[in-house]
Design an enzyme around this catalytic site. Sequence first.
Site, PDB file in Angstrom:
ATOM      1  N   TYR A  69      -4.053  -2.695   6.144  1.00 49.63           N
ATOM      2  CA  TYR A  69      -4.803  -2.116   5.023  1.00 49.63           C
ATOM      3  C   TYR A  69      -4.059  -0.910   4.465  1.00 49.63           C
ATOM      4  CZ  TYR A  69      -8.652   0.123   2.481  1.00 49.63           C
ATOM      5  OH  TYR A  69      -9.436   0.711   1.520  1.00 49.63           O
ATOM      6  N   SER A  87      -6.432   4.348  -1.691  1.00 55.36           N
ATOM      7  CA  SER A  87      -7.231   4.885  -0.588  1.00 55.36           C
ATOM      8  C   SER A  87      -6.484   6.064   0.004  1.00 55.36           C
ATOM      9  CB  SER A  87      -7.425   3.806   0.492  1.00 55.36           C
ATOM     10  OG  SER A  87      -7.947   4.352   1.686  1.00 55.36           O
TER      11      SER A  87
END
Length: 253
Positions: free
Chosen positions: A157, A144
């Site tokens: 995350y 990501s």
Amino acid sequence: MSMNFSGQVALVTGAANGIGRATALAFAAEGLKVVVSDVDTAGGEGTVQLIRDTGGEACFIRCDVTRDAEVKALMEGTLAAYGRLDYAFNNAGIEIEKGKLAEGSEAEFDAIMGVNVKGVWLCMKHQIPLMLAQGGGAIVNTASVAGLGAAPKMSIYAASKHAVIGLTKSAAVEYAKKKLRVNAVCPAVIDTDMFRRAHEADPKKAEFAAAMHPVGRIGKVEEIAAAVLYLCNDAAGFTTGHALAVDGGATAI
């Protein structure tokens, strides 16, 4: 760009919807046999049916990527179905944080790290021997843009996606001379069911998400799928250990 994928086999985890489904469909459109995997059986079988409806070949194998025995069984099922594994897209992941670092819980940490990091590690652990035995292959992991910098209110995350990039780079170097390439794709905000659910009640949040990308919009799942196929293709034969940002310019700011 010629893909030259016909007759080969690809495995996609987290393929019940979103980026995983789009990538499974893209692999199938190029003539690959596709193993679709997810914990969501209905969604995964739906992806298989979409592939078959367009004349492609696919099968579904349910797998919780946090469990070693299930990941091992996934690889065994892949060999039983198609006899080989040429490409793997380790896409399964979760995103459940809603607050700042000190507001997070141990349960959130364990869940996020379990799927996003342990899941990628277990998949590569069992995929790599298969690929080495047949003379090579290509693996793409979903990281990501949160793995390339800070992600306020998503610290766990972000840490998990930094870890995915670390696993990717390390494996790429370890197996660079074995005709096995390992890369990561790093999406920014993408138009998925998860995104729509999170922003349908507040259009302003959706507007903010679009504005954070210099191109003025969020990304499409098909755009991430195209990046994954490129990283698997022989055209990317000199590319390994790379974390490819597909982010509408977000990380360029």
